[in-house]
Design a protein around this motif. Structure first.
Motif, PDB file in Angstrom:
ATOM      1  N   LYS A   1       0.806  -1.232   0.000  1.00  0.00           N
ATOM      2  CA  LYS A   1       0.000   0.000   0.000  1.00  0.00           C
ATOM      3  C   LYS A   1       0.838   1.281   0.000  1.00  0.00           C
ATOM      4  N   HIS A   2       2.113   1.184  -0.327  1.00  0.00           N
ATOM      5  CA  HIS A   2       2.999   2.344  -0.359  1.00  0.00           C
ATOM      6  C   HIS A   2       3.470   2.701  -1.768  1.00  0.00           C
ATOM      7  N   THR A   3       2.902   2.091  -2.783  1.00  0.00           N
ATOM      8  CA  THR A   3       3.293   2.339  -4.161  1.00  0.00           C
ATOM      9  C   THR A   3       3.038   3.790  -4.584  1.00  0.00           C
ATOM     10  N   SER A   4       3.862   4.275  -5.488  1.00  0.00           N
ATOM     11  CA  SER A   4       3.613   5.605  -6.052  1.00  0.00           C
ATOM     12  C   SER A   4       2.796   5.484  -7.336  1.00  0.00           C
ATOM     13  N   ASN A   5       2.430   4.254  -7.696  1.00  0.00           N
ATOM     14  CA  ASN A   5       1.583   3.967  -8.849  1.00  0.00           C
ATOM     15  C   ASN A   5       0.370   3.192  -8.324  1.00  0.00           C
ATOM     16  N   PRO A   6      -0.544   3.875  -7.622  1.00  0.00           N
ATOM     17  CA  PRO A   6      -1.629   3.205  -6.898  1.00  0.00           C
ATOM     18  C   PRO A   6      -2.304   2.064  -7.657  1.00  0.00           C
ATOM     19  N   GLY A   7      -2.323   0.936  -6.973  1.00  0.00           N
ATOM     20  CA  GLY A   7      -2.878  -0.280  -7.513  1.00  0.00           C
ATOM     21  C   GLY A   7      -1.795  -1.247  -7.942  1.00  0.00           C
ATOM     22  N   PHE A   8      -0.754  -0.718  -8.546  1.00  0.00           N
ATOM     23  CA  PHE A   8       0.270  -1.571  -9.129  1.00  0.00           C
ATOM     24  C   PHE A   8       1.590  -1.465  -8.374  1.00  0.00           C
ATOM     25  N   CYS A   9       2.270  -2.598  -8.259  1.00  0.00           N
ATOM     26  CA  CYS A   9       3.538  -2.639  -7.544  1.00  0.00           C
ATOM     27  C   CYS A   9       4.598  -1.827  -8.275  1.00  0.00           C
ATOM     28  N   ASP A  10       5.336  -1.017  -7.518  1.00  0.00           N
ATOM     29  CA  ASP A  10       6.464  -0.282  -8.070  1.00  0.00           C
ATOM     30  C   ASP A  10       7.761  -0.608  -7.325  1.00  0.00           C
ATOM     31  N   GLY A  11       7.706  -1.654  -6.477  1.00  0.00           N
ATOM     32  CA  GLY A  11       8.883  -2.061  -5.720  1.00  0.00           C
ATOM     33  C   GLY A  11       9.045  -1.380  -4.377  1.00  0.00           C
ATOM     34  N   SER A  12       8.085  -0.537  -3.982  1.00  0.00           N
ATOM     35  CA  SER A  12       8.169   0.176  -2.717  1.00  0.00           C
ATOM     36  C   SER A  12       8.323  -0.754  -1.518  1.00  0.00           C
ATOM     37  N   HIS A  13       7.794  -1.967  -1.629  1.00  0.00           N
ATOM     38  CA  HIS A  13       7.867  -2.925  -0.512  1.00  0.00           C
ATOM     39  C   HIS A  13       9.315  -3.274  -0.150  1.00  0.00           C
ATOM     40  N   LYS A  14      10.229  -3.093  -1.088  1.00  0.00           N
ATOM     41  CA  LYS A  14      11.630  -3.429  -0.840  1.00  0.00           C
ATOM     42  C   LYS A  14      12.295  -2.466   0.149  1.00  0.00           C
ATOM     43  N   SER A  15      11.693  -1.298   0.333  1.00  0.00           N
ATOM     44  CA  SER A  15      12.286  -0.313   1.251  1.00  0.00           C
ATOM     45  C   SER A  15      11.548  -0.230   2.581  1.00  0.00           C
ATOM     46  N   LEU A  16      10.615  -1.121   2.817  1.00  0.00           N
ATOM     47  CA  LEU A  16       9.860  -1.097   4.083  1.00  0.00           C
ATOM     48  C   LEU A  16      10.581  -1.878   5.166  1.00  0.00           C
TER      49      LEU A  16
END
Length: 79
Positions: free
Chosen positions: A64-79
Motif C-alpha cells: 500500500k505504499h506504491t507511487s503507482n496506486p494499484g500496481f507494484c512499483d517495488g516500494s515494498h523493498k524499502s519497508l
C-alpha cells in the motif's frame, strides 16, 4: 495523516481482464486483498478504481505504499 496497513511485503499476481473494472484496496484492511471489500469505511482511504486496458497478469501492490496506486512499483523493498 493516516497510514495504510501493510497487507503483505510482496506484490500479488492477479489475472485482470480487458474492459473489466477493479477496485484496489488502498487502506490494507480488506479481507479480499488486493481488492476493496468496503473495510475502509470511517478512514481517510478510498479504493483506487481502474479499468483493465488488456487481459494480462498484473502485479498489484500489497504494501500500500506504491507511487503507482494499484500496481507494484517495488516500494515494498524499502519497508
Amino acid at each position: 495523516m493516516e497510514k495504510p496497513i501493510i497487507a503483505d511485503v510482496a506484490p500479488k499476481p492477479v489475472k485482470i481482464e480487458e474492459g473489466k473494472t477493479y477496485a484496489w484496496c488502498a487502506c490494507g484492511k480488506s479481507d479480499n486483498q488486493p481488492f476493496c471489500d468496503g473495510s475502509h469505511g470511517g478512514t481517510a482511504f478510498t479504493p483506487v478504481v481502474f479499468k483493465a486496458g488488456e487481459t494480462k497478469t498484473a502485479y498489484l501492490c500489497m504494501c500500500k505504499h506504491t507511487s503507482n496506486p494499484g500496481f507494484c512499483d517495488g516500494s515494498h523493498k524499502s519497508l
